[in-house]
Scaffold this active site. Structure first.
Site, PDB file in Angstrom:
ATOM      1  N   PRO A  56       0.816  -1.217   0.000  1.00 26.11           N
ATOM      2  CA  PRO A  56       0.000   0.000   0.000  1.00 26.11           C
ATOM      3  C   PRO A  56       0.847   1.263   0.000  1.00 26.11           C
ATOM      4  O   PRO A  56       1.770   1.406   0.799  1.00 26.11           O
ATOM      5  CB  PRO A  56      -0.809  -0.130   1.291  1.00 26.11           C
ATOM      6  CG  PRO A  56      -0.939  -1.603   1.475  1.00 26.11           C
ATOM      7  CD  PRO A  56       0.361  -2.186   0.998  1.00 26.11           C
ATOM      8  N   CYS A  57       0.507   2.167  -0.907  1.00 24.76           N
ATOM      9  CA  CYS A  57       1.357   3.341  -1.115  1.00 24.76           C
ATOM     10  C   CYS A  57       1.003   4.505  -0.213  1.00 24.76           C
ATOM     11  O   CYS A  57       1.759   5.464  -0.138  1.00 24.76           O
ATOM     12  CB  CYS A  57       1.272   3.785  -2.579  1.00 24.76           C
ATOM     13  SG  CYS A  57      -0.352   4.407  -3.061  1.00 24.76           S
ATOM     14  N   GLN A  58      -0.134   4.454   0.489  1.00 20.02           N
ATOM     15  CA  GLN A  58      -0.567   5.634   1.230  1.00 20.02           C
ATOM     16  C   GLN A  58       0.495   6.100   2.230  1.00 20.02           C
ATOM     17  O   GLN A  58       0.685   7.297   2.426  1.00 20.02           O
ATOM     18  CB  GLN A  58      -1.874   5.357   1.975  1.00 20.02           C
ATOM     19  CG  GLN A  58      -3.066   5.164   1.053  1.00 20.02           C
ATOM     20  CD  GLN A  58      -3.272   3.706   0.706  1.00 20.02           C
ATOM     21  OE1 GLN A  58      -2.338   2.908   0.721  1.00 20.02           O
ATOM     22  NE2 GLN A  58      -4.501   3.350   0.398  1.00 20.02           N
ATOM     23  N   PHE A  83       3.608   5.962   1.965  1.00 17.29           N
ATOM     24  CA  PHE A  83       4.785   6.526   1.323  1.00 17.29           C
ATOM     25  C   PHE A  83       4.490   7.848   0.631  1.00 17.29           C
ATOM     26  O   PHE A  83       5.411   8.577   0.273  1.00 17.29           O
ATOM     27  CB  PHE A  83       5.337   5.548   0.290  1.00 17.29           C
ATOM     28  CG  PHE A  83       5.712   4.211   0.871  1.00 17.29           C
ATOM     29  CD1 PHE A  83       6.567   4.118   1.948  1.00 17.29           C
ATOM     30  CD2 PHE A  83       5.194   3.040   0.335  1.00 17.29           C
ATOM     31  CE1 PHE A  83       6.909   2.893   2.488  1.00 17.29           C
ATOM     32  CE2 PHE A  83       5.540   1.808   0.870  1.00 17.29           C
ATOM     33  CZ  PHE A  83       6.391   1.734   1.952  1.00 17.29           C
TER      34      PHE A  83
END
Length: 501
Positions: free
Chosen positions: A102-104, A106
């Protein structure tokens, strides 16, 4: 790592077996679709969101229950996953592991909220979602793949002063992989969207393979914001001058290539949805949008891109057209959307709205309705026209697309509203539909999305564009095939084992 396992996997590929793929944090299947199109065997996926997990199961395993249930990677061991999917011994199950944690955690967006919650100036570093990439590496340890692909936001190169991509490469290299990462923009690979992402590829050192990334197929001059984003992401690398790192410069695009696919090329063959007419006729109202009414295509000749979306092998669209061409109910704003110019963002939209209010106020007063400022009716008129957001605090909240450019980046926030992608056609005066979002992300018309409108938008916004994934997968397939057919690569594990014994 067991050299015999690596040898058997290479020999299987040499015998023309399809590389078997595990997609972690798979979402609805953007990476999976690209790898399937490049000739890989999608054997399994791990996805926590129930709607996205069902979508993945629908599209790659005909809705089989074992492949359609949500899986929590923090509570599911590789052995349990292999048992659930009936894959046999863990280390033998897969040849390739792909996915994007999950990119949130980063992304720069949202850090201020995390700081407020935890009252810590660097709380985003401690967001538990940022640790999920470590679970990704644990699965790599267990399944012993020949190749690894990781995708994430560019900010992962400078996450709280850390270069997570570089650290991941160093961990993989210590495990016996050759690793490299870069930044790729989807618009250079035939996707009608300017989406910048980090991609990391690793190969077992026994393959004697070099990490390379696909050459662009399309040309575009990126807007300043995207070049600026890349510069911010690469800031950490500039501090590593003289030090070894695994970053590989993106393959350069040439002006001689075909121009990038535009929003109009992606959407023009879908039927018009004239929101103001539907509203006036009472044909659109508040409530869940279900995908049970197919719509035909319009009579416009489809572009080459639209033809691909209609006829993607294995996921061709239904002859009667898609059934998820549905839009949000936004009655206050349809007239405002019609007034906006392509490229307008929220500050411009707010100005248009104030002008509309002043026009209607003047018309009311011309009819003899004084409507004094501050009165209840004055306020009601204002609220019925002007959005409530502060124009100085939400400059990028809205955007009307240009028809002759790729769209800007689609995000998971589409699941909450679609103001970031207002249709370029002022006559239609609306935000994009679910199917239009899928088109802009390069999901074919036959790709099925589980759930209603909001979760479908979220799945699309979270995904890797399948066309970009296909380009990367095709490059990886060539590398794997070459390695499998290279006698030296196949013999090295055997010689290494003999030397140890």
């Amino acid at each position: 790592m067991n050299n015999d396992i690596i040898l058997r996997k290479l020999e299987r590929l040499k015998a023309a077996g399809k590389p078997r793929v595990l997609d972690l944090f798979a979402g609805c299947g953007g990476i999976s679709l690209g790898f399937e199109a490049a000739g890989f065997d999608m054997r399994g996926a791990v996805e926590f969101d129930p709607d996205a997990a069902r979508s993945h199961g629908l599209n790659f395993h005909d809705g089989a229950p074992a492949h359609s249930e949500p899986i929590d990677i923090t509570k599911t061991t590789p052995a349990a996953l292999s048992l659930q999917l009936g894959l046999g011994p863990v280390a033998e199950a897969f040849d390739v592991v792909v996915g994007g944690p999950p990119c949130q955690a980063f992304a720069r967006v949202g850090r201020s909220k995390l700081r407020e919650i935890e009252e810590h100036p660097e709380a985003f570093i401690h967001d538990p979602r940022a640790q999920l990439y470590k679970k990704y590496l644990e699965y790599v340890d267990a399944f012993q793949p020949l190749a690894v692909l990781m995708e994430n936001v560019p900010d992962i190169l400078n996450h709280g002063g850390q270069n997570i991509a570089q650290e991941t490469c160093e961990v993989l290299e210590a495990k016996g992989y050759v690793c490299g990462y870069t930044l790729l923009n989807a618009a250079f690979y035939g996707v009608p969207q300017m989406r910048e992402r980090m991609f990391l590829i690793a190969y077992r050192h026994e393959l004697a393979a070099e990490v390379t990334f696909p050459s662009p197929t399309h040309w575009l001059v990126l807007p300043p914001g995207y070049e600026g984003s890349r510069s911010v992401a690469l800031k950490t690398l500039r501090d590593l001058v003289g030090d070894a790192h695994s970053y590989i410069a993106p393959p350069a695009a040439s002006p001689d290539l075909p121009p990038a696919v535009t929003a109009e090329e992606a959407l023009a063959d879908l039927p018009a949805i004239n929101a103001r007419e539907l509203l006036a006729e009472g044909k659109i109202a508040r409530g869940a949008r279900r995908f049970d009414t197919p719509v035909g295509y319009n009579r416009k000749k489809p572009s080459a891109y639209a033809e691909l979306m209609r006829n993607w092998p294995g996921h061709a669209g239904p002859k009667e057209g898609p059934s998820d061409h549905v839009i949000r109910y936004l009655p206050r704003d349809y007239e405002l959307f019609a007034r906006m110019n392509p490229g307008d963002q929220y500050p411009q939209a707010y100005e248009h709205a104030v002008t509309m209010f002043e026009e209607r106020l003047a018309a009311a007063r011309a009819r003899g309705d004084k409507m004094p400022e501050g009165s209840a009716r004055y306020k009601a008129l204002w609220d019925s026209i002007v959005p409530p957001y502060d124009a100085s605090k939400f400059p990028n909240k809205w955007r009307k697309m240009w028809k002759d450019q790729p769209a800007r980046t689609l995000m998971a926030h589409l699941g909450k509203d679609s103001y970031s992608h207002i249709h370029y056609d002022s006559k239609q005066a609306r935000t994009i539909s679910v199917r239009e979002a899928a088109r802009l992300q390069s999901f074919p018309d036959g790709f099925r999305l589980s759930g209603t409108m909001n979760p479908a938008f979220k799945q699309i916004g979270n995904a890797v564009p399948p066309l970009l994934a296909r380009a990367i997968a095709t490059q990886m397939m060539q590398t794997l095939r070459q390695a499998a057919n290279n006698k030296e690569a196949v013999d090295e594990p055997r010689r290494a084992a003999a030397a140890v014994s």
